[in-house]
Design an enzyme around this catalytic site. Structure first.
Site, short mmCIF file in Angstrom:
data_model
loop_
_atom_site.label_atom_id
_atom_site.label_comp_id
_atom_site.label_asym_id
_atom_site.label_seq_id
_atom_site.Cartn_x
_atom_site.Cartn_y
_atom_site.Cartn_z
N GLU A 197 -73.58 22.75 -33.57
CA GLU A 197 -72.69 22.12 -32.58
C GLU A 197 -72.27 20.73 -33.07
O GLU A 197 -73.11 19.86 -33.33
CB GLU A 197 -73.30 22.04 -31.19
CG GLU A 197 -73.33 23.37 -30.47
CD GLU A 197 -71.93 23.93 -30.24
OE1 GLU A 197 -71.11 23.29 -29.56
OE2 GLU A 197 -71.65 25.03 -30.77
N SER A 198 -70.95 20.52 -33.16
CA SER A 198 -70.42 19.31 -33.78
C SER A 198 -70.81 18.04 -33.04
O SER A 198 -71.11 17.02 -33.66
CB SER A 198 -68.89 19.41 -33.90
OG SER A 198 -68.28 19.46 -32.62
N LYS A 224 -69.85 37.02 -42.11
CA LYS A 224 -70.92 36.03 -42.10
C LYS A 224 -72.13 36.51 -42.88
O LYS A 224 -72.67 37.57 -42.59
CB LYS A 224 -71.32 35.72 -40.66
CG LYS A 224 -70.18 35.14 -39.82
CD LYS A 224 -70.53 35.10 -38.35
CE LYS A 224 -69.33 34.66 -37.53
NZ LYS A 224 -69.54 34.77 -36.08
N CYS A 259 -61.87 24.86 -39.82
CA CYS A 259 -62.53 24.52 -38.55
C CYS A 259 -62.39 23.04 -38.20
O CYS A 259 -62.87 22.17 -38.95
CB CYS A 259 -64.01 24.89 -38.62
SG CYS A 259 -64.92 24.47 -37.12
#
Length: 227
Positions: free
Chosen positions: A67-68, A42, A15
Site C-alpha cells: 500500500e503506497s 503475477k 502504476c
C-alpha cells in the site's frame, strides 16, 4: 533518524501508486532497487509479498510493506528530510488530500474506461470539478501544495498530472484552463527531478498502448488520431 536500510521497490511500469513511492524515495536521496512485475501474470514470489496482489511493495531488508500510503509514511518516519508537516492538524489535512488524490485516480480510470462519448464527457466534467476544488485550496504563491516545501501530497499528484500530459499529447483538449494555481502546480511538479524520474522514458508509449487497448470511447478517439 536511523541509517537507510536496503530497499527494493516492486513496481509496475504504469502504476501511479508506484510512482508515489518512487518520488518519495528520490526526495529522500536514498538508493533503492526496482523490480518490475507483470500484473497480468503475477509470479509466485510477488503473490507471497503482496497480499492484495497490487503494486507497489517495498522490500525493506526482506520485510514487505504494501500500500503506497503506508510505504510513504514509513519512509517519512525513517528517512530525512521530513516531507509531512510537523503540526498534527496540518499533517492530517495532508493525509486527507492524499486520499483525495487517490479518488482522482479512480475518476481518471473511469474516464479512460468510459464506454461511450456521453460517459466520457461526464467523467471529464467530474474531473474538472475535482480540480476546481483543488484550485480553491492551493496557496497563492506556490509552487507546491504546501507552498515552498515539497510534501507527500505533491508526490501523490505528480502521477495524477502525468496522465494529462499524455492525454494532451494524444489530442485531448486541456482540462485546466481557468485554473491558474492548478496549472502552476502542475508545471512545478513536471519540472521536479523526482517526479520526472519516477517513470521510464517509454512511459508515454506504454500508456498510449494501454489506452488504445481499453476498447473505450477514449481508445477510439486515440486510434482515430493515430491513424
Amino acid at each position: 533518524m536511523s541509517a537507510a536500510p536496503a530497499l527494493t521497490l516492486v513496481s509496475h511500469h504504469l502504476c501511479p501508486y508506484v510512482q508515489r513511492a518512487a518520488i518519495v524515495l528520490q526526495e529522500k536521496g536514498v538508493a533503492f532497487a526496482r523490480r518490475y512485475v507483470d500484473l497480468a501474470d503475477k509470479p509466485e514470489w510477488f503473490r507471497a509479498v503482496s497480499p492484495l496482489g497490487k503494486t507497489p511493495v517495498l522490500l525493506v531488508e526482506g520485510d514487505a510493506l504494501f500500500e503506497s500510503a503506508v510505504i510513504c509514511e514509513y519512509l517519512d518516519d525513517v528517512l530525512a528530510p521530513r516531507l509531512h508537516p510537523q503540526d498534527a492538524l496540518d499533517r492530517a489535512r495532508h493525509r486527507a488530500w492524499m486520499e483525495f488524490g487517490s479518488s482522482l485516480l479512480n475518476t481518471i480510470g473511469a474516464f479512460y474506461n468510459a464506454p461511450d462519448e456521453p460517459a466520457l464527457l461526464a467523467k471529464r466534467e467530474e474531473l474538472r470539478a475535482r480540480f476546481a476544488q483543488l484550485e480553491a485550496v492551493l496557496p497563492e504563491a506556490g509552487p507546491f501544495f504546501n507552498g515552498e516545501r515539497f510534501c507527500i501530497v505533491d508526490a501523490v499528484f505528480g502521477p495524477v498530472f502525468r496522465y494529462f500530459d499524455v492525454f494532451e499529447q494524444l489530442g485531448e483538449p486541456p482540462l485546466f484552463e481557468g485554473l491558474p494555481k492548478v496549472r502552476a502546480w502542475r508545471a512545478a511538479l513536471a519540472a521536479r527531478p523526482s517526479v520526472r524520474e519516477a517513470v521510464g522514458r517509454d512511459y508515454a508509449d506504454r500508456l498510449t498502448r494501454f489506452l488504445v487497448e481499453r476498447g473505450s470511447a477514449l481508445s477510439r478517439r486515440i486510434a482515430g488520431r493515430l491513424g
